[in-house]
Scaffold this motif. Sequence first.
Motif, mmCIF file in Angstrom:
data_model
loop_
_atom_site.group_PDB
_atom_site.id
_atom_site.type_symbol
_atom_site.label_atom_id
_atom_site.label_comp_id
_atom_site.label_asym_id
_atom_site.label_seq_id
_atom_site.Cartn_x
_atom_site.Cartn_y
_atom_site.Cartn_z
ATOM 1 N N PRO A 82 2.928 -3.212 10.723
ATOM 2 C CA PRO A 82 1.480 -3.348 10.914
ATOM 3 C C PRO A 82 1.056 -2.822 12.282
ATOM 4 N N GLY A 83 -0.035 -2.118 12.327
ATOM 5 C CA GLY A 83 -0.511 -1.519 13.574
ATOM 6 C C GLY A 83 0.055 -0.119 13.746
ATOM 7 N N VAL A 84 1.382 -0.013 13.759
ATOM 8 C CA VAL A 84 2.021 1.306 13.846
ATOM 9 C C VAL A 84 1.661 2.116 12.614
ATOM 10 N N ARG A 85 1.692 1.468 11.459
ATOM 11 C CA ARG A 85 1.345 2.128 10.202
ATOM 12 C C ARG A 85 -0.061 2.709 10.260
ATOM 13 N N GLU A 86 -1.012 1.918 10.717
ATOM 14 C CA GLU A 86 -2.406 2.373 10.762
ATOM 15 C C GLU A 86 -2.574 3.535 11.737
ATOM 16 N N PHE A 87 -1.832 3.499 12.833
ATOM 17 C CA PHE A 87 -1.922 4.581 13.804
ATOM 18 C C PHE A 87 -1.450 5.897 13.180
ATOM 19 N N PHE A 88 -0.293 5.854 12.508
ATOM 20 C CA PHE A 88 0.233 7.076 11.899
ATOM 21 C C PHE A 88 -0.649 7.564 10.754
ATOM 22 N N LYS A 94 -4.547 22.087 5.822
ATOM 23 C CA LYS A 94 -3.516 21.482 4.982
ATOM 24 C C LYS A 94 -2.195 21.342 5.732
ATOM 25 N N LEU A 95 -2.221 20.595 6.830
ATOM 26 C CA LEU A 95 -1.042 20.370 7.666
ATOM 27 C C LEU A 95 -0.760 18.877 7.753
ATOM 28 N N SER A 96 0.483 18.481 7.457
ATOM 29 C CA SER A 96 0.872 17.073 7.503
ATOM 30 C C SER A 96 2.154 16.906 8.297
ATOM 31 N N GLY A 97 2.276 15.752 8.969
ATOM 32 C CA GLY A 97 3.504 15.403 9.669
ATOM 33 C C GLY A 97 4.349 14.473 8.820
ATOM 34 N N LEU A 98 5.644 14.445 9.086
ATOM 35 C CA LEU A 98 6.567 13.574 8.364
ATOM 36 C C LEU A 98 7.065 12.474 9.289
ATOM 37 N N ALA A 99 7.034 11.250 8.797
ATOM 38 C CA ALA A 99 7.524 10.103 9.571
ATOM 39 C C ALA A 99 8.396 9.237 8.676
ATOM 40 N N ALA A 100 9.359 8.571 9.287
ATOM 41 C CA ALA A 100 10.297 7.736 8.537
ATOM 42 C C ALA A 100 9.562 6.626 7.783
ATOM 43 N N SER A 101 10.090 6.255 6.625
ATOM 44 C CA SER A 101 9.451 5.246 5.775
ATOM 45 C C SER A 101 9.221 3.933 6.517
ATOM 46 N N ILE A 102 10.159 3.555 7.407
ATOM 47 C CA ILE A 102 10.055 2.285 8.125
ATOM 48 C C ILE A 102 8.800 2.216 8.976
ATOM 49 N N VAL A 103 8.323 3.364 9.460
ATOM 50 C CA VAL A 103 7.128 3.406 10.302
ATOM 51 C C VAL A 103 5.924 2.830 9.570
ATOM 52 N N PHE A 104 5.857 3.074 8.270
ATOM 53 C CA PHE A 104 4.700 2.642 7.486
ATOM 54 C C PHE A 104 4.819 1.203 7.003
ATOM 55 N N ASP A 121 0.825 -1.200 0.000
ATOM 56 C CA ASP A 121 0.000 0.000 0.000
ATOM 57 C C ASP A 121 0.867 1.260 0.000
ATOM 58 N N THR A 122 0.408 2.288 -0.710
ATOM 59 C CA THR A 122 1.179 3.531 -0.825
ATOM 60 C C THR A 122 0.411 4.737 -0.278
ATOM 61 N N SER A 123 -0.504 4.508 0.646
ATOM 62 C CA SER A 123 -1.285 5.613 1.202
ATOM 63 C C SER A 123 -0.398 6.662 1.855
ATOM 64 N N GLU A 141 -2.599 14.297 -0.998
ATOM 65 C CA GLU A 141 -3.943 14.854 -1.078
ATOM 66 C C GLU A 141 -4.793 14.357 0.082
ATOM 67 N N GLY A 142 -5.331 15.291 0.874
ATOM 68 C CA GLY A 142 -6.178 14.916 2.003
ATOM 69 C C GLY A 142 -5.435 14.334 3.177
#
Length: 278
Positions: free
Chosen positions: A108-114, A95-105, A7-9, A14-15
């Motif tokens: 499983p579980g951590v990805r959904e939280f972020f 239109k505010l977004s946070g940045l997180a390291a690629s490994i976070v995504f 998944d590449t969400s 956008e959004g």
Amino acid sequence: MAVAITDTSHRAVEGADYRYNRSRYLDDAAGKFWDSCEDYITTTVVPWKENATLDPKRQYIFACHPHGIHCTPLGQFHCKGTPFDKRFPGICDNKLSGLAASIVFKLPGVREFFLSLNYIDASRAVVEDALEAHRSLFICTGSGEESLLTKRGEDILVLSRRRGFVRMALMYGCDIVPIFGIGNSDLFATYSWAMGARMWMQKKLHISIPIFHGRYLTPLPYKVPIQVLVGEPLNVPEPKVRGEKPDDALVDSYLKKYIERVKDMHKQHTTDRKLTIR
């Protein structure tokens, strides 16, 4: 696991705001969770001056320090209703977004939280897409390396070589707002065991493994109040061509200005805390 890999969400800008749950029950539960966090760790937002304002129509990069075990100041930008949102209305829902390291995504579980919050991948291509879309960003600039260096009673920043966020600000004309969480380094006791091996893993594999504990030797943080200092925005010039890479000398110049601003902010609000910038 397959979803986390394919998944590449996290790369879609956008959004990429706070994702409200379709379930009213889940939204209520999430609200109670964040309220309980605020009740447990008292957080006070301290702006650079009493009548300070931030224009919601401008584009900002909010640089948060220090990382600590968890970069608690980032929570001020997760959704509406936080102390920061109440003090500076119109920023958190615009239109505010946070940045997180690629490994976070990839976890499983951590990805959904972020993803349920307003985080996107911190890779350069995604950041440029977000800034091109006129989104503001918040980021903990010290990343996992700074987390490993966390020590109670002291603030250690990995900042002197972190040019990326300054370069992006100059490329897109975004003012840089320093955010400093006084007390964030004190939420957990940390240990330097096998620091060499853990630092190697962080640098080579981008995996950060801090050794820590909180109250009662658990992951529950110590009940330490946190002052979230909001510094005066560092204004950057509008680029002649939006997205064009600036000269390295200009980047270095603004990084030095930013570091001095962080030092001044820390000195103004602390008397017994050492600040180390690496």
